[in-house]
Design an enzyme around this catalytic site. Structure first.
Site, PDB file in Angstrom:
ATOM      1  N   ASP A   1       0.850  -1.191   0.000  1.00  0.00           N
ATOM      2  CA  ASP A   1       0.000   0.000   0.000  1.00  0.00           C
ATOM      3  C   ASP A   1       0.889   1.246   0.000  1.00  0.00           C
ATOM      4  O   ASP A   1       1.873   1.324   0.733  1.00  0.00           O
ATOM      5  CB  ASP A   1      -0.922  -0.007   1.225  1.00  0.00           C
ATOM      6  CG  ASP A   1      -2.055   0.979   1.094  1.00  0.00           C
ATOM      7  OD1 ASP A   1      -3.213   0.544   0.978  1.00  0.00           O
ATOM      8  OD2 ASP A   1      -1.786   2.204   1.098  1.00  0.00           O
TER       9      ASP A   1
ATOM     10  N   VAL B   1     -10.813   3.040  -3.659  1.00  0.00           N
ATOM     11  CA  VAL B   1     -10.461   2.521  -4.985  1.00  0.00           C
ATOM     12  C   VAL B   1     -11.484   1.433  -5.317  1.00  0.00           C
ATOM     13  O   VAL B   1     -11.576   0.415  -4.611  1.00  0.00           O
ATOM     14  CB  VAL B   1      -9.033   1.951  -5.014  1.00  0.00           C
ATOM     15  CG1 VAL B   1      -8.735   1.333  -6.380  1.00  0.00           C
ATOM     16  CG2 VAL B   1      -8.015   3.045  -4.679  1.00  0.00           C
TER      17      VAL B   1
ATOM     18  N   HIS C   1     -10.211  -5.288  -3.506  1.00  0.00           N
ATOM     19  CA  HIS C   1      -8.883  -5.573  -2.950  1.00  0.00           C
ATOM     20  C   HIS C   1      -9.028  -5.942  -1.489  1.00  0.00           C
ATOM     21  O   HIS C   1      -9.909  -5.437  -0.790  1.00  0.00           O
ATOM     22  CB  HIS C   1      -7.930  -4.385  -3.120  1.00  0.00           C
ATOM     23  CG  HIS C   1      -8.485  -3.092  -2.604  1.00  0.00           C
ATOM     24  ND1 HIS C   1      -9.372  -2.322  -3.323  1.00  0.00           N
ATOM     25  CD2 HIS C   1      -8.292  -2.445  -1.438  1.00  0.00           C
ATOM     26  CE1 HIS C   1      -9.703  -1.249  -2.617  1.00  0.00           C
ATOM     27  NE2 HIS C   1      -9.061  -1.302  -1.459  1.00  0.00           N
TER      28      HIS C   1
ATOM     29  N   HIS D   1      -7.096  -5.882   2.087  1.00  0.00           N
ATOM     30  CA  HIS D   1      -5.985  -5.318   2.860  1.00  0.00           C
ATOM     31  C   HIS D   1      -5.456  -6.388   3.820  1.00  0.00           C
ATOM     32  O   HIS D   1      -6.236  -7.034   4.535  1.00  0.00           O
ATOM     33  CB  HIS D   1      -6.457  -4.141   3.720  1.00  0.00           C
ATOM     34  CG  HIS D   1      -6.901  -2.927   2.965  1.00  0.00           C
ATOM     35  ND1 HIS D   1      -6.099  -1.825   2.781  1.00  0.00           N
ATOM     36  CD2 HIS D   1      -8.082  -2.641   2.362  1.00  0.00           C
ATOM     37  CE1 HIS D   1      -6.768  -0.898   2.107  1.00  0.00           C
ATOM     38  NE2 HIS D   1      -7.980  -1.364   1.843  1.00  0.00           N
TER      39      HIS D   1
HETATM   40  P1  AMP Z   1      -9.687   1.358   0.074  1.00  0.00           P
HETATM   41  O1  AMP Z   1      -9.908   2.549   0.964  1.00  0.00           O
HETATM   42  O2  AMP Z   1     -10.072   0.055   0.702  1.00  0.00           O
HETATM   43  O3  AMP Z   1     -10.281   1.550  -1.297  1.00  0.00           O
HETATM   44  O4  AMP Z   1      -8.128   1.234  -0.076  1.00  0.00           O
HETATM   45  C1  AMP Z   1      -7.418   1.757  -1.150  1.00  0.00           C
HETATM   46  C2  AMP Z   1      -5.973   1.687  -0.751  1.00  0.00           C
HETATM   47  O5  AMP Z   1      -5.199   1.821  -1.933  1.00  0.00           O
HETATM   48  C3  AMP Z   1      -5.539   2.798   0.195  1.00  0.00           C
HETATM   49  O6  AMP Z   1      -5.024   2.213   1.398  1.00  0.00           O
HETATM   50  C4  AMP Z   1      -4.475   3.555  -0.582  1.00  0.00           C
HETATM   51  O7  AMP Z   1      -3.405   3.982   0.226  1.00  0.00           O
HETATM   52  C5  AMP Z   1      -4.032   2.516  -1.610  1.00  0.00           C
HETATM   53  N1  AMP Z   1      -3.509   3.026  -2.871  1.00  0.00           N
HETATM   54  C6  AMP Z   1      -4.059   3.981  -3.655  1.00  0.00           C
HETATM   55  N2  AMP Z   1      -3.299   4.169  -4.767  1.00  0.00           N
HETATM   56  C7  AMP Z   1      -2.262   3.310  -4.670  1.00  0.00           C
HETATM   57  C8  AMP Z   1      -1.135   3.014  -5.487  1.00  0.00           C
HETATM   58  N3  AMP Z   1      -0.910   3.661  -6.640  1.00  0.00           N
HETATM   59  N4  AMP Z   1      -0.258   2.072  -5.081  1.00  0.00           N
HETATM   60  C9  AMP Z   1      -0.447   1.434  -3.908  1.00  0.00           C
HETATM   61  N5  AMP Z   1      -1.500   1.654  -3.092  1.00  0.00           N
HETATM   62  C10 AMP Z   1      -2.387   2.584  -3.459  1.00  0.00           C
END
Ligand code: AMP
Length: 111
Positions: free
Chosen positions: A31, A97, A101, A103
């Site tokens: 992340d 996003v 996914h 975590h």
């Molecule tokens: P969510 O809130 O569950 O949608 O988590 C999205 C996660 O994606 C967040 O923890 C962000 O920090 C992570 N994230 C967003 N863009 C990127 C990226 N380019 N590379 C790695 N992690 C990312």
């Protein structure tokens, strides 16, 4: 693939990212804004918006996500100290996003 999806771009290597692990179903990367000493994202190659959008045909993907989390926890040596697995679902559930996914967070030790 969804053309405006950042995780699709990462999966398809349009945005450079170091994969911690990958197979035919999913990729794993760190992340960008870690909330724990270990914070990995386990991301299916297939574009699925969220848990709400899974169908019965996606069962092998869901299974692979969980077993990969188990494997990654072992490889990061946080399996015995403990860890969290989290799916945020839609905006009210903290999802930012909109590409499914999982975590994997941990690494705090046993305290
Ligand atoms: P969510 O809130 O569950 O949608 O988590 C999205 C996660 O994606 C967040 O923890 C962000 O920090 C992570 N994230 C967003 N863009 C990127 C990226 N380019 N590379 C790695 N992690 C990312």
């Amino acid at each position: 693939m969804a053309s405006d999806c950042i995780f699709c771009k990462i999966v398809n290597k349009e945005i450079p990212s170091a994969f911690v692990y990958e197979n035919e179903t999913l990729v794993v990367f760190k992340d960008i804004s870690p909330k724990a000493p270990v914070h990995l994202l386990i991301v299916p190659r297939k574009h699925i918006r969220s848990i709400n959008d899974l169908t019965a045909a996606d069962q092998p993907i869901v299974s692979e996500l969980i077993f990969t989390a188990q494997r990654m926890a072992r490889e990061m040596a946080i399996d015995t100290t403990g860890y969290n697995l989290l799916f945020n679902v839609e905006k009210g559930g903290g999802q930012e996003v909109f590409h499914l996914h999982l975590h994997l967070t941990g690494g705090y030790g046993t305290k």
